[in-house]
Design a protein around this motif. Structure first.
Motif, PDB file in Angstrom:
ATOM      1  N   CYS A  36       0.592  -1.269   0.128  1.00 35.27           N
ATOM      2  CA  CYS A  36       0.213  -0.033  -0.202  1.00 35.27           C
ATOM      3  C   CYS A  36       0.879   1.345  -0.068  1.00 35.27           C
ATOM      4  CB  CYS A  36      -1.021   0.002   1.180  1.00 35.27           C
ATOM      5  SG  CYS A  36      -2.280   0.831   1.277  1.00 35.27           S
ATOM      6  N   SER A  37       2.016   1.212  -0.827  1.00 35.39           N
ATOM      7  CA  SER A  37       2.831   2.366  -0.697  1.00 35.39           C
ATOM      8  C   SER A  37       3.320   2.890  -2.106  1.00 35.39           C
ATOM      9  CB  SER A  37       4.119   2.580   0.323  1.00 35.39           C
ATOM     10  OG  SER A  37       4.761   1.255  -0.530  1.00 35.39           O
ATOM     11  N   CYS A  38       2.392   2.380  -3.299  1.00 32.86           N
ATOM     12  CA  CYS A  38       2.832   3.037  -4.622  1.00 32.86           C
ATOM     13  C   CYS A  38       1.525   3.328  -5.352  1.00 32.86           C
ATOM     14  CB  CYS A  38       3.834   1.832  -5.326  1.00 32.86           C
ATOM     15  SG  CYS A  38       2.695   0.372  -5.885  1.00 32.86           S
ATOM     16  N   ALA A  39       0.778   2.775  -5.117  1.00 30.86           N
ATOM     17  CA  ALA A  39      -0.804   3.057  -5.990  1.00 30.86           C
ATOM     18  C   ALA A  39      -0.520   2.787  -7.446  1.00 30.86           C
ATOM     19  CB  ALA A  39      -1.118   4.716  -5.913  1.00 30.86           C
ATOM     20  N   THR A  40       0.502   1.985  -7.698  1.00 32.23           N
ATOM     21  CA  THR A  40       0.428   1.312  -9.002  1.00 32.23           C
ATOM     22  C   THR A  40      -0.476   0.120  -9.584  1.00 32.23           C
ATOM     23  OG1 THR A  40       2.373   0.068  -8.621  1.00 32.23           O
ATOM     24  CG2 THR A  40       2.956   2.117  -9.542  1.00 32.23           C
ATOM     25  N   CYS A  41      -1.303   0.081  -8.536  1.00 35.86           N
ATOM     26  CA  CYS A  41      -2.338  -1.035  -8.537  1.00 35.86           C
ATOM     27  C   CYS A  41      -3.581  -0.559  -8.589  1.00 35.86           C
ATOM     28  CB  CYS A  41      -1.923  -2.161  -7.592  1.00 35.86           C
ATOM     29  SG  CYS A  41      -2.303  -1.434  -5.810  1.00 35.86           S
ATOM     30  N   HIS A  42      -3.892   0.850  -8.887  1.00 32.16           N
ATOM     31  CA  HIS A  42      -5.143   1.563  -8.856  1.00 32.16           C
ATOM     32  C   HIS A  42      -6.035   0.735  -9.647  1.00 32.16           C
ATOM     33  CE1 HIS A  42      -7.009   5.705  -9.274  1.00 32.16           C
ATOM     34  NE2 HIS A  42      -7.962   4.841  -8.614  1.00 32.16           N
TER      35      HIS A  42
ATOM     36  N   VAL B  92      -7.250  -5.474  -1.801  1.00 27.42           N
ATOM     37  CA  VAL B  92      -8.499  -6.156  -1.994  1.00 27.42           C
ATOM     38  C   VAL B  92      -8.340  -7.560  -2.180  1.00 27.42           C
ATOM     39  CG1 VAL B  92     -10.874  -6.441  -3.376  1.00 27.42           C
ATOM     40  CG2 VAL B  92      -9.494  -4.239  -3.288  1.00 27.42           C
ATOM     41  N   PRO B  93      -8.532  -8.346  -0.873  1.00 25.11           N
ATOM     42  CA  PRO B  93      -8.427  -9.751  -0.910  1.00 25.11           C
ATOM     43  C   PRO B  93      -9.499 -10.484  -1.810  1.00 25.11           C
ATOM     44  CG  PRO B  93      -9.016  -9.141   1.439  1.00 25.11           C
ATOM     45  CD  PRO B  93      -9.262  -7.945   0.321  1.00 25.11           C
ATOM     46  N   ILE B  94      -9.083 -11.490  -2.533  1.00 23.26           N
ATOM     47  CA  ILE B  94      -9.949 -12.404  -3.241  1.00 23.26           C
ATOM     48  C   ILE B  94     -11.119 -12.893  -2.747  1.00 23.26           C
ATOM     49  CG2 ILE B  94     -10.113 -14.400  -4.920  1.00 23.26           C
ATOM     50  CD1 ILE B  94      -8.326 -12.372  -6.045  1.00 23.26           C
ATOM     51  N   SER B  95     -10.949 -13.041  -1.244  1.00 25.16           N
ATOM     52  CA  SER B  95     -11.950 -13.673  -0.371  1.00 25.16           C
ATOM     53  C   SER B  95     -12.936 -12.668  -0.234  1.00 25.16           C
ATOM     54  CB  SER B  95     -11.404 -14.239   0.814  1.00 25.16           C
ATOM     55  OG  SER B  95     -10.859 -13.072   1.391  1.00 25.16           O
ATOM     56  N   SER B  96     -12.708 -11.406  -0.353  1.00 24.68           N
ATOM     57  CA  SER B  96     -13.784 -10.381  -0.176  1.00 24.68           C
ATOM     58  C   SER B  96     -14.653 -10.232  -1.457  1.00 24.68           C
ATOM     59  CB  SER B  96     -13.340  -8.860   0.239  1.00 24.68           C
ATOM     60  OG  SER B  96     -12.638  -8.407  -1.083  1.00 24.68           O
TER      61      SER B  96
ATOM     62  N   SER C 172     -11.573   7.884  -8.502  1.00 29.19           N
ATOM     63  CA  SER C 172     -13.148   8.013  -8.483  1.00 29.19           C
ATOM     64  C   SER C 172     -13.731   7.767  -7.122  1.00 29.19           C
ATOM     65  CB  SER C 172     -13.556   7.045  -9.454  1.00 29.19           C
ATOM     66  OG  SER C 172     -14.023   5.720  -9.061  1.00 29.19           O
ATOM     67  N   PRO C 173     -15.053   7.666  -7.022  1.00 28.61           N
ATOM     68  CA  PRO C 173     -15.300   7.362  -5.602  1.00 28.61           C
ATOM     69  C   PRO C 173     -15.441   5.802  -5.156  1.00 28.61           C
ATOM     70  CG  PRO C 173     -17.135   8.996  -6.653  1.00 28.61           C
ATOM     71  CD  PRO C 173     -15.828   8.343  -7.733  1.00 28.61           C
ATOM     72  N   TYR C 174     -15.037   5.111  -6.456  1.00 28.60           N
ATOM     73  CA  TYR C 174     -15.014   3.895  -6.387  1.00 28.60           C
ATOM     74  C   TYR C 174     -13.739   3.161  -6.412  1.00 28.60           C
ATOM     75  CZ  TYR C 174     -19.900   5.112  -6.897  1.00 28.60           C
ATOM     76  OH  TYR C 174     -21.111   5.596  -6.594  1.00 28.60           O
ATOM     77  N   SER C 175     -12.593   4.008  -6.313  1.00 30.34           N
ATOM     78  CA  SER C 175     -11.357   3.638  -6.409  1.00 30.34           C
ATOM     79  C   SER C 175     -10.856   2.584  -5.335  1.00 30.34           C
ATOM     80  CB  SER C 175     -10.378   4.680  -6.463  1.00 30.34           C
ATOM     81  OG  SER C 175     -10.597   5.357  -7.803  1.00 30.34           O
ATOM     82  N   ARG C 176      -9.974   1.738  -5.648  1.00 30.43           N
ATOM     83  CA  ARG C 176      -9.469   0.897  -4.577  1.00 30.43           C
ATOM     84  C   ARG C 176      -8.028   0.491  -5.213  1.00 30.43           C
ATOM     85  NH1 ARG C 176     -11.778  -2.281  -0.614  1.00 30.43           N
ATOM     86  NH2 ARG C 176      -9.526  -2.083   0.031  1.00 30.43           N
TER      87      ARG C 176
ATOM     88  N   ILE D 121      -4.915   4.344   5.155  1.00 29.09           N
ATOM     89  CA  ILE D 121      -3.781   4.434   4.764  1.00 29.09           C
ATOM     90  C   ILE D 121      -3.905   4.551   3.024  1.00 29.09           C
ATOM     91  CG2 ILE D 121      -1.286   3.713   3.980  1.00 29.09           C
ATOM     92  CD1 ILE D 121      -1.379   2.482   6.960  1.00 29.09           C
ATOM     93  N   GLU D 122      -4.607   3.336   2.386  1.00 29.84           N
ATOM     94  CA  GLU D 122      -5.086   3.309   1.156  1.00 29.84           C
ATOM     95  C   GLU D 122      -5.672   4.562   0.793  1.00 29.84           C
ATOM     96  OE1 GLU D 122      -7.710  -0.030   0.532  1.00 29.84           O
ATOM     97  OE2 GLU D 122      -7.768   0.489  -1.427  1.00 29.84           O
ATOM     98  N   GLU D 123      -6.533   5.245   1.416  1.00 34.33           N
ATOM     99  CA  GLU D 123      -7.421   6.558   0.982  1.00 34.33           C
ATOM    100  C   GLU D 123      -6.426   7.567   0.774  1.00 34.33           C
ATOM    101  OE1 GLU D 123     -11.513   8.364   2.555  1.00 34.33           O
ATOM    102  OE2 GLU D 123     -10.748   6.451   3.528  1.00 34.33           O
ATOM    103  N   GLU D 124      -5.198   7.708   1.722  1.00 32.95           N
ATOM    104  CA  GLU D 124      -4.113   8.620   1.673  1.00 32.95           C
ATOM    105  C   GLU D 124      -3.410   8.541   0.460  1.00 32.95           C
ATOM    106  OE1 GLU D 124      -1.874   8.600   5.089  1.00 32.95           O
ATOM    107  OE2 GLU D 124      -3.551   9.127   6.424  1.00 32.95           O
TER     108      GLU D 124
END
Ligand code: FES
Length: 102
Positions: free
Chosen positions: A43-49, A87-91, A78-82, A66-69
């Motif tokens: 969670c420190s590069c955002a190259t997986c947006h 994001v675990p596959i299990s979720s 977007s409001p639906y960015s992750r 931290i992800e939000e930051e």
């Protein structure tokens, strides 16, 4: 097994399946363009947006603090960015389509 379809910025679709791990790892394993995973998933590069649909965002849940930051520093947010590494596959629902943001 969850089925994930990634739509790239070039509008190319690629579907992959997994039962564990996270959306970044699955993307890297399947050479999804635009997902780099530079930080290795901490969670420190955002190259997986990625962008979820509003419905899937509801199911999967929103970003942590931290992800939000990290997302605040991104252009194509977007409001639906992750961040896919968070994001675990299990979720996920049985099938999901996500858009690669970069
Ligand atoms: S891989 Fe770096 S933030 Fe997701």
């Amino acid at each position: 097994m969850k089925k994930v379809t990634y739509i790239t910025q070039k509008e190319e679709a690629k579907t992959a399946s997994a039962s564990s791990g996270n959306l970044m790892e699955l993307a890297i394993a399947n050479n999804i363009e635009g997902i780099e995973g530079d930080c290795g998933g901490v969670c420190s590069c955002a190259t997986c947006h990625i962008h979820l649909t509003p419905e899937d965002f509801e199911t999967v849940g929103g970003p942590g603090e931290i992800e939000e930051e990290m997302l605040e520093l991104e252009d194509n947010v977007s409001p639906y960015s992750r961040l896919a590494c968070q994001v675990p596959i299990s979720s996920l629902p049985e099938q999901i389509t996500v858009k690669v943001a970069n």
